[in-house]
Design an enzyme around this catalytic site. Sequence first.
Site, mmCIF file in Angstrom:
data_model
loop_
_atom_site.group_PDB
_atom_site.id
_atom_site.type_symbol
_atom_site.label_atom_id
_atom_site.label_comp_id
_atom_site.label_asym_id
_atom_site.label_seq_id
_atom_site.Cartn_x
_atom_site.Cartn_y
_atom_site.Cartn_z
ATOM 1 N N LYS A 210 0.847 -1.196 0.000
ATOM 2 C CA LYS A 210 0.000 0.000 0.000
ATOM 3 C C LYS A 210 0.885 1.249 0.000
ATOM 4 C CE LYS A 210 -3.324 2.374 2.933
ATOM 5 N NZ LYS A 210 -4.081 2.328 4.189
ATOM 6 N N GLU A 216 10.929 -4.516 4.040
ATOM 7 C CA GLU A 216 11.003 -5.927 3.672
ATOM 8 C C GLU A 216 10.608 -6.126 2.211
ATOM 9 O OE1 GLU A 216 9.505 -4.645 6.298
ATOM 10 O OE2 GLU A 216 9.711 -5.907 8.080
ATOM 11 N N GLY A 271 -4.440 -1.865 5.534
ATOM 12 C CA GLY A 271 -3.690 -2.996 5.004
ATOM 13 C C GLY A 271 -4.314 -4.329 5.382
ATOM 14 N N ARG A 272 -4.734 -4.472 6.638
ATOM 15 C CA ARG A 272 -5.250 -5.769 7.092
ATOM 16 C C ARG A 272 -6.677 -6.039 6.609
ATOM 17 N NH1 ARG A 272 -3.965 -2.219 11.025
ATOM 18 N NH2 ARG A 272 -5.561 -1.434 12.445
ATOM 19 N N GLU A 357 -3.693 -6.204 15.587
ATOM 20 C CA GLU A 357 -3.257 -4.883 15.114
ATOM 21 C C GLU A 357 -4.414 -3.887 15.239
ATOM 22 O OE1 GLU A 357 -1.738 -4.007 10.968
ATOM 23 O OE2 GLU A 357 0.190 -4.398 11.885
ATOM 24 N N HIS A 388 -3.639 -32.930 19.672
ATOM 25 C CA HIS A 388 -2.497 -33.747 20.099
ATOM 26 C C HIS A 388 -1.347 -32.858 20.546
ATOM 27 C CE1 HIS A 388 -4.605 -37.235 18.518
ATOM 28 N NE2 HIS A 388 -5.016 -36.397 17.582
ATOM 29 N N LYS A 516 10.040 0.295 13.592
ATOM 30 C CA LYS A 516 10.574 0.693 12.280
ATOM 31 C C LYS A 516 11.520 1.875 12.448
ATOM 32 C CE LYS A 516 6.512 -0.531 9.525
ATOM 33 N NZ LYS A 516 5.467 -0.032 8.645
HETATM 34 O O1 LIG Z 1 1.278 -2.657 2.303
HETATM 35 P P1 LIG Z 1 2.411 -2.014 3.010
HETATM 36 O O2 LIG Z 1 2.323 -0.513 2.957
HETATM 37 O O3 LIG Z 1 3.735 -2.499 2.488
HETATM 38 O O4 LIG Z 1 2.312 -2.386 4.520
HETATM 39 C C1 LIG Z 1 2.453 -3.680 4.991
HETATM 40 C C2 LIG Z 1 2.160 -3.772 6.473
HETATM 41 O O5 LIG Z 1 3.123 -3.036 7.168
HETATM 42 C C3 LIG Z 1 2.864 -2.350 8.338
HETATM 43 O O6 LIG Z 1 3.929 -2.472 9.209
HETATM 44 C C4 LIG Z 1 1.542 -2.466 9.012
HETATM 45 O O7 LIG Z 1 1.618 -2.760 10.348
HETATM 46 C C5 LIG Z 1 0.603 -3.412 8.326
HETATM 47 O O8 LIG Z 1 -0.715 -3.071 8.674
HETATM 48 C C6 LIG Z 1 0.748 -3.376 6.830
HETATM 49 O O9 LIG Z 1 -0.176 -4.230 6.249
#
Ligand SMILES: O=P(O)(O)OC[C@H]1O[C@H](O)[C@H](O)[C@@H](O)[C@@H]1O
Length: 555
Positions: A210, A216, A271-272, A357, A388, A516
């Site tokens: 997004k 990453e 995002g979620r 989150e 189990h 971050k």
């Molecule tokens: O889609 P992006 O901007 O790369 O974000 C990816 C993710 O990173 C963040 O750290 C948030 O905590 C997430 O809610 C998000 O989905």
Amino acid sequence: MPQAHDLLSRRPEWRALAEHQASMQQVHMRDLFHQDPDRFRRFFAEAAGISLDYSKNLVTTDTMARLMALARACQLPDRIEAMFRGEHINASEDRPALHVALRNMGSEPITVAGEDIMPEVRGTLARMEEFVWRVRSTQWRGFTNKPFTDVVSIGIGGSFLGPKLVSASLKPYWHGRLNCHYVANIDGSHITEVLRHINPETTLFLIQSKSFKTQETLENTKVAREWFLHNGGNEELISKHFVAVTANTREAIDFGITEENIFPMWDWVGGRYSLWSAIGLPTALTIGMENFRALLSGAHAMDQHFRTAPLEDNLPVILALLGIWYGNFWQADAHAILPYDHYLRGLPAHLQQLDMESNGKCVTQAGEPVDYQTGPIIWGGAGANGQHAYHQLLHQGTKLSPADFIIPLHTHNPVANHHAILFANCLSQTQALMQGKTEAEARAELEAQGLPPEEVARLAPHKVIPGNKPSNTLLFERGTPRTVGALIALYEHKTFAQGVIWDVDSFDQWGVELGKQLGKDILDRLLSRDALPGANDSSTDGLIELFRSRHHNGS
Ligand SMILES: O=P(O)(O)OC[C@H]1O[C@H](O)[C@H](O)[C@@H](O)[C@@H]1O
């Protein structure tokens, strides 16, 4: 600022629940079932193809009425409407949260800043449709004119967990030729293992972010691009093999993605909550657009239910209130998600992000510290495997973790009597959790084995199972795109409804940011040949030096 008495815990409805809890402490669910032969029917609800049996909970009709009263006092119905109308329910970021628009099958407009967003939503779906068709029908091919065989999605968090869950949940619907892989972690092993098994000529990369700022994702994309360039590709061919989904088009173009290959995202989707947007492309490519639209329609059916059903029959509301009952009045810190469905095994991971989150917050919307518990620890895994392993703690441990047992009535893969056995396992777990085993029963069992009295006395305490442990059973006909869509939307709305009652912002995630921020300085220090100043604490400094000593001294 709100007055202190506005806090949830000062509400009369809250106190009424606390008093009621005290009166329920000696009640055992076994007795509730004995007293009311109709209990199953009484605590049963259905919507959008999902059935919920919530009779194995520590509740009476009085409990549910008190919980509903709390929801009304917190103006839950108004807040639900506010979400659907696009009000800025994400107050700390001053935005709406309009994932419901992404699956809106109705014709009514949904406006953001005075503009109807539905034409853009529909337009993006149409673009996805064309792209998916071109790849699946082999119109869009790799640089040696071979059809694509592999799709690699690079993204993390919400740009990973949701699409990955849906792809895995709907594996029976996968296209025969297209394989789907997900790379998320900034651990070289992840991307190395994926690249090891694919061919650059037949691989399509989807860069999912997004923000297009996530470390990453960007670092993994660089690795994928280098790999492509070193294995037969060149700069001109990148546009055949790299597609991005982002709300930050500028950054994606600067990164080298062709503008026509960029699908949009919007800041009104968290995002979620984004698997329903173009972030769902890896899923759409593998299951096809017709199935992707069915996924959306299942979610839409759940949206309609959440918006219009009375609170008493409203599945997300019932689940939300039961969670509040245990988390705030029975000191449960955790909630288990136990899918008895191999394809849904990724559900706990997705719901961890969705719920933790969203509701892992400690101040109210107005910034006041809460004096009550908010979101639970979400955990879980596939049944019957968990039986189990960790179910022992559910049965006899000292922690209370209510659990959702989730199971289809039909399997995609009828093998011998497997599905009936799986179903029996699921039911026997919820039954055992509810009824437990009394001391008298434990003794009788041991005596029936012919054990001497001293052995009976010695073993009986270990065999007693307290029972009275709450669970929900969620059922659906079969794991189809529609039911999977409805199921995920159910949990999204449950999470939102709990956030409304706790009065927290379920759509921000400021806590994620701190790590971050600090990470940048630490990385500079790890990579620097010279020891950089910047001491914070002896632990962090000591660990930085340990790493540097291994990497910069040739050892
Ligand atoms: O889609 P992006 O901007 O790369 O974000 C990816 C993710 O990173 C963040 O750290 C948030 O905590 C997430 O809610 C998000 O989905």
